[in-house]
Write an enzyme that holds these catalytic residues in place. Sequence first.
Site, short mmCIF file in Angstrom:
data_model
loop_
_atom_site.label_atom_id
_atom_site.label_comp_id
_atom_site.label_asym_id
_atom_site.label_seq_id
_atom_site.Cartn_x
_atom_site.Cartn_y
_atom_site.Cartn_z
N ASP A 80 1.66 -6.95 -11.59
CA ASP A 80 2.19 -5.82 -10.85
C ASP A 80 2.59 -4.77 -11.90
O ASP A 80 3.52 -5.00 -12.68
CB ASP A 80 3.41 -6.28 -10.04
CG ASP A 80 4.13 -5.14 -9.32
OD1 ASP A 80 3.90 -3.96 -9.67
OD2 ASP A 80 4.93 -5.44 -8.42
N VAL A 81 1.88 -3.64 -11.93
CA VAL A 81 2.09 -2.69 -13.03
C VAL A 81 3.46 -2.03 -13.01
O VAL A 81 3.85 -1.39 -13.99
CB VAL A 81 0.99 -1.59 -13.07
CG1 VAL A 81 -0.38 -2.20 -13.35
CG2 VAL A 81 0.97 -0.76 -11.78
N ASN A 107 -5.32 3.11 -13.09
CA ASN A 107 -5.87 3.38 -11.75
C ASN A 107 -5.00 2.84 -10.61
O ASN A 107 -5.01 3.42 -9.52
CB ASN A 107 -7.28 2.78 -11.66
CG ASN A 107 -7.79 2.79 -10.24
OD1 ASN A 107 -8.21 3.82 -9.72
ND2 ASN A 107 -7.73 1.63 -9.56
N TYR A 180 4.14 9.81 -2.38
CA TYR A 180 2.82 9.80 -3.03
C TYR A 180 2.57 11.08 -3.80
O TYR A 180 2.15 11.07 -4.98
CB TYR A 180 1.75 9.59 -1.95
CG TYR A 180 0.35 9.41 -2.48
CD1 TYR A 180 -0.09 8.17 -2.93
CD2 TYR A 180 -0.54 10.48 -2.51
CE1 TYR A 180 -1.38 8.00 -3.41
CE2 TYR A 180 -1.83 10.32 -2.99
CZ TYR A 180 -2.25 9.08 -3.44
OH TYR A 180 -3.53 8.92 -3.91
N LYS A 184 2.03 11.61 -7.90
CA LYS A 184 0.82 12.15 -8.52
C LYS A 184 1.12 13.42 -9.31
O LYS A 184 0.52 13.66 -10.36
CB LYS A 184 -0.25 12.40 -7.45
CG LYS A 184 -0.73 11.12 -6.75
CD LYS A 184 -1.31 10.10 -7.74
CE LYS A 184 -1.94 8.91 -7.04
NZ LYS A 184 -2.59 7.95 -7.96
C1 BGC Z 1 -5.30 9.71 -0.97
C2 BGC Z 1 -6.20 9.60 0.24
C3 BGC Z 1 -6.57 10.99 0.74
C4 BGC Z 1 -7.06 11.88 -0.39
C5 BGC Z 1 -7.32 13.30 0.04
C6 BGC Z 1 -5.95 10.59 -1.99
O1 BGC Z 1 -5.18 10.65 -3.15
O2 BGC Z 1 -5.02 8.41 -1.47
O3 BGC Z 1 -5.55 8.87 1.27
O4 BGC Z 1 -7.59 10.88 1.72
O5 BGC Z 1 -6.13 11.88 -1.45
O6 BGC Z 1 -6.26 13.82 0.81
#
Ligand code: BGC
Length: 282
Positions: A80-81, A107, A180, A184
């Site tokens: 588990d990173v 990744n 998320y 990112k």
């Molecule tokens: C997400 C996907 C999404 C895509 C474009 C990705 O980083 O994991 O669920 O479809 O971005 O929105």
Amino acid sequence: MEGNFGRPGHGPARGDARPLYGQRALVTGSSSGIGRAIARALAEAGADVALNYTRGEAAAEAAAAEFRDLGVRAVTVKADVSREDEVEAMFAHTITAFGTLDILVNNAGLQQDAPVETMTLEQWNRVIGVNLTGQFLCARAAVREFKRRGPRPEVSRALGKIICVSSVHEIIPWAGHVNYAASKGGVMLMMKTLAQELAADRIRVVGIAPGAIRTPINREAWETPEAYASLLKLVPYKRIGEPEDIAAAAAWLASDAADYITGTTLFVDGGMTLYPGFESGG
Ligand code: BGC
């Protein structure tokens, strides 16, 4: 020099079609999806590959067996990173198996979506933990190994390469996915900062930002015709991406053909970041 990503006179002595020959790679989250495709592309380019997974041991083992048929070494390693002890054990295992490491592909990533008012701290922490902290822990371990081992000019001009798989959501805000998108965005500035910090050591750190790629993470966005039609409104190139689209970019970025590239993100997104809402109007 068909198929040779490298400059004549540099890189691997053997085989134009295997620009990563003799290199050792670790790909996190590679039992399925984009990670698995990247691992295969690196193996096809001649690299030995360590496949990391958390669940999906059987799938990782099957991939490793497939890659061995390509004539490279392949091992699997569970970790588990987001956990420092597991990352350290994963690197120890990989380096014991292969002798060293030349390429890290950060990744492993996941989504746990929720509107902000119902998102739990656990969901926030889990996504930041895997997607961002995991990339930090792996990058740190890779840098330590690159510096310990020193240059290997017979296989690569760089001391080491780190590829951070991010997302179009490193720059596109994404309602309902704040954990998320934050992870990112964090990956993007982590990548650039490490690139700046490590360039003088000849360690390259680069990003790949996939758009909508056909993998289990976004099945809902492509599995019905209605969902697919709606997705394509966001993709000027009018097709979903395949894991192999990302894998080809990763193999190239890891090779000497990309030796002067560091600190930048390559968007592999069919134009998703081109403001598709402006295709007409504005
Ligand atoms: C997400 C996907 C999404 C895509 C474009 C990705 O980083 O994991 O669920 O479809 O971005 O929105």
